[in-house]
Design a protein around this motif. Structure first.
Motif, PDB file in Angstrom:
ATOM      1  N   ALA A  91      -6.625  -7.757  -5.971  1.00 59.40           N
ATOM      2  CA  ALA A  91      -7.483  -6.797  -5.262  1.00 59.40           C
ATOM      3  C   ALA A  91      -6.721  -5.774  -4.415  1.00 59.40           C
ATOM      4  N   PRO A  92      -5.716  -6.177  -3.596  1.00 57.95           N
ATOM      5  CA  PRO A  92      -5.016  -5.166  -2.793  1.00 57.95           C
ATOM      6  C   PRO A  92      -4.272  -4.126  -3.634  1.00 57.95           C
ATOM      7  N   VAL A  93      -3.812  -4.551  -4.806  1.00 59.21           N
ATOM      8  CA  VAL A  93      -3.066  -3.637  -5.676  1.00 59.21           C
ATOM      9  C   VAL A  93      -3.976  -2.544  -6.209  1.00 59.21           C
ATOM     10  N   ILE A  94      -5.142  -2.909  -6.702  1.00 56.25           N
ATOM     11  CA  ILE A  94      -6.028  -1.891  -7.276  1.00 56.25           C
ATOM     12  C   ILE A  94      -6.705  -1.070  -6.187  1.00 56.25           C
ATOM     13  N   GLN A  95      -6.872  -1.662  -5.004  1.00 53.70           N
ATOM     14  CA  GLN A  95      -7.461  -0.898  -3.903  1.00 53.70           C
ATOM     15  C   GLN A  95      -6.500   0.202  -3.461  1.00 53.70           C
ATOM     16  N   ALA A  96      -5.215  -0.123  -3.364  1.00 51.62           N
ATOM     17  CA  ALA A  96      -4.223   0.852  -2.927  1.00 51.62           C
ATOM     18  C   ALA A  96      -4.011   1.960  -3.950  1.00 51.62           C
ATOM     19  N   SER A  97      -4.051   1.601  -5.234  1.00 56.34           N
ATOM     20  CA  SER A  97      -3.778   2.575  -6.295  1.00 56.34           C
ATOM     21  C   SER A  97      -5.031   3.249  -6.831  1.00 56.34           C
ATOM     22  N   LYS A  98      -6.206   2.766  -6.416  1.00 57.84           N
ATOM     23  CA  LYS A  98      -7.491   3.266  -6.907  1.00 57.84           C
ATOM     24  C   LYS A  98      -7.576   3.157  -8.436  1.00 57.84           C
ATOM     25  N   THR A  99      -7.120   2.012  -8.939  1.00 56.77           N
ATOM     26  CA  THR A  99      -7.135   1.761 -10.380  1.00 56.77           C
ATOM     27  C   THR A  99      -8.352   0.913 -10.741  1.00 56.77           C
ATOM     28  N   VAL A 126       0.835  -1.203   0.000  1.00 55.22           N
ATOM     29  CA  VAL A 126       0.000   0.000   0.000  1.00 55.22           C
ATOM     30  C   VAL A 126       0.865   1.246   0.000  1.00 55.22           C
ATOM     31  N   GLY A 127       1.933   1.246   0.829  1.00 55.43           N
ATOM     32  CA  GLY A 127       2.808   2.414   0.898  1.00 55.43           C
ATOM     33  C   GLY A 127       3.506   2.689  -0.413  1.00 55.43           C
ATOM     34  N   THR A 128       4.006   1.635  -1.057  1.00 45.70           N
ATOM     35  CA  THR A 128       4.710   1.792  -2.332  1.00 45.70           C
ATOM     36  C   THR A 128       3.797   2.341  -3.416  1.00 45.70           C
ATOM     37  N   ILE A 129       2.605   1.778  -3.497  1.00 43.39           N
ATOM     38  CA  ILE A 129       1.679   2.213  -4.535  1.00 43.39           C
ATOM     39  C   ILE A 129       1.150   3.605  -4.258  1.00 43.39           C
ATOM     40  N   ALA A 130       0.872   3.897  -2.996  1.00 43.53           N
ATOM     41  CA  ALA A 130       0.384   5.231  -2.644  1.00 43.53           C
ATOM     42  C   ALA A 130       1.418   6.292  -2.989  1.00 43.53           C
ATOM     43  N   ALA A 131       2.698   5.970  -2.738  1.00 45.64           N
ATOM     44  CA  ALA A 131       3.756   6.922  -3.065  1.00 45.64           C
ATOM     45  C   ALA A 131       3.844   7.151  -4.568  1.00 45.64           C
ATOM     46  N   ALA A 132       3.627   6.099  -5.329  1.00 46.61           N
ATOM     47  CA  ALA A 132       3.703   6.206  -6.786  1.00 46.61           C
ATOM     48  C   ALA A 132       2.630   7.123  -7.331  1.00 46.61           C
ATOM     49  N   PHE A 133       1.518   7.268  -6.595  1.00 42.56           N
ATOM     50  CA  PHE A 133       0.404   8.085  -7.071  1.00 42.56           C
ATOM     51  C   PHE A 133       0.169   9.313  -6.201  1.00 42.56           C
ATOM     52  N   ALA A 134       1.210   9.726  -5.469  1.00 37.71           N
ATOM     53  CA  ALA A 134       1.075  10.895  -4.593  1.00 37.71           C
ATOM     54  C   ALA A 134       0.952  12.180  -5.393  1.00 37.71           C
ATOM     55  N   MET A 135       1.510  12.204  -6.587  1.00 37.00           N
ATOM     56  CA  MET A 135       1.429  13.385  -7.427  1.00 37.00           C
ATOM     57  C   MET A 135       0.012  13.529  -7.955  1.00 37.00           C
TER      58      MET A 135
END
Length: 388
Positions: free
Chosen positions: A108-116, A8-17
């Protein structure tokens, strides 16, 4: 838990912008492109690219770039890694595909974290859409197509049925759906057989079915060789000759249908799509898919991808090409359109497709080719598995 937090942290950081409107929308499609299930990948590709081509090559004025990744087969860990790469490395705006339910659960956890937003083109276990707010499904569930089949069997006067399903999540869903609905209708399931997923010899199971005293067998099998093997055993072990009716769902899939030969004649299934469906929308679908892949078979995989892109089209329109998963998902709740399979909509609560389910029987059509002829429309069906 530690992995989940790190993911979650890694993906959230990737989409912080922040997000700005893009001129090219990236769509990642995860499917088998190698191995025994590779035909799914080819059919997803034909359906998705056919839809975009039919829209003039753009969706809502945006160019579409497809990025394909090979899930191979049932492999949750690998599929999760592919989804992470699509989100973090490729920075896709949308995802689609996935044939196998265990793989869908892993994503599921990947798309939930990235909101994809992720459109499921095939995987058919009911509770997949409950695992992430960003899942929407354009395929079907086993509960959706099985409940009307159980009702039909009861109305025909069938009192005793044996179930024979492949032993993994969709098969268990199919078994549970038939047993629950058939009991409601006053019928009895005399025995429930679960067949290992790697079964190649179905003769022992056919003998158990024949000895069960059942008037019909309800079957669920994954697409491909298992369908051919089971139908062969059904005929060669005298089940058809003994009057034990075959009740199925996708077992007479168009991809395999011509391989059955006359052994498929009279097999009865309840399903949401037939290539023989008579409608203008299905004709448009057939023509568009043929233009991108003249060898592509029209079946549930192809139409799942076609309609999956119709949903993504709607989401792109709603967001103006910006990366906004919440706005995109809000736009498709309750969305209605005319599919090659008939009128459909996205249930605003379950995010699963509501669609007609048809009773079909295998007959010989033009030129002696086998077709799944629709003989009855059961009407619009929700995912009964999430409404039970």
């Amino acid at each position: 838990m530690r992995f989940q937090m790190k993911l979650v942290g890694t993906i959230a950081a990737a989409f912080a912008m922040g997000s700005v409107a893009a001129e090219t929308i990236k769509v990642g499609i995860i499917a088998p492109f190698s191995g025994p299930f590779a035909h799914y990948g080819a059919l997803f590709k034909a359906g998705a690219e056919g839809y975009v081509a039919n829209q003039g090559g753009k969706l809502a004025g945006k160019d579409i770039e497809f990025i394909y990744r090979d899930e191979g087969g049932p492999n949750p860990a690998n599929t999760r890694t592919l989804a992470q790469e699509l989100v973090i490395k490729d920075k896709v705006d949308y995802m689609g595909g996935v044939v196998f339910s265990p793989n869908a659960f892993a994503v599921a956890p990947v798309i939930q974290a990235s909101k994809t937003p992720f459109v499921v083109f095939n995987a058919a276990t009911s509770d997949i859409t409950t695992k992430s707010d960003y899942y929407v499904r354009t395929s079907y569930t086993l509960w959706q197509v099985t409940v009307p089949m159980a009702q039909h069997a009861a109305k025909k006067g069938i009192k005793k049925v044996i179930t024979a399903v492949t032993d993994y999540a969709p098969g268990v869903d199919a078994e549970n759906a038939f047993k629950a609905e058939f009991a409601k209708q006053g019928g009895e399931v005399v025995e429930s057989i679960r067949m290992p997923i790697r079964t190649t010899d179905f003769a022992p199971f056919a003998q158990r079915i024949k000895a069960s005293g059942a008037q019909a067998v309800y079957v669920f099998l994954p697409g491909g060789p298992p369908n051919l093997g089971f139908v062969k055993a059904y005929n060669e072990n005298g089940l058809k000759a003994a009057g034990i009716e075959f009740l199925g769902t996708a077992e007479t899939d168009e991809f395999d249908l011509q391989k059955f030969g006359d052994s498929a004649l009279g097999l009865t299934t309840a399903f949401h799509y037939s290539a023989a469906h008579d409608s203008p929308a299905n004709k448009v679908f057939a023509d568009a898919v043929a233009k991108v892949n003249k060898d592509a078979v029209l079946n549930y995989a192809t139409v799942g991808a076609w309609d999956g892109m119709a949903v993504i089209h709607k989401m792109i329109e709603a967001t103006g090409g910006q990366r906004d998963g919440d706005k995109a998902m809000a736009a498709i709740k309750g969305y209605q359109w005319e599919s090659p399979r008939g009128p459909v909509s996205i249930d605003p609560t379950t995010r699963h497709i509501t669609q007609n389910v048809y009773l079909r029987t295998v007959e010989k059509g033009a030129g002696g080719l086998m077709v799944n002829k629709e003989v009855q429309n059961f009407g619009p069906q929700v995912d009964h598995g999430l409404r039970k």
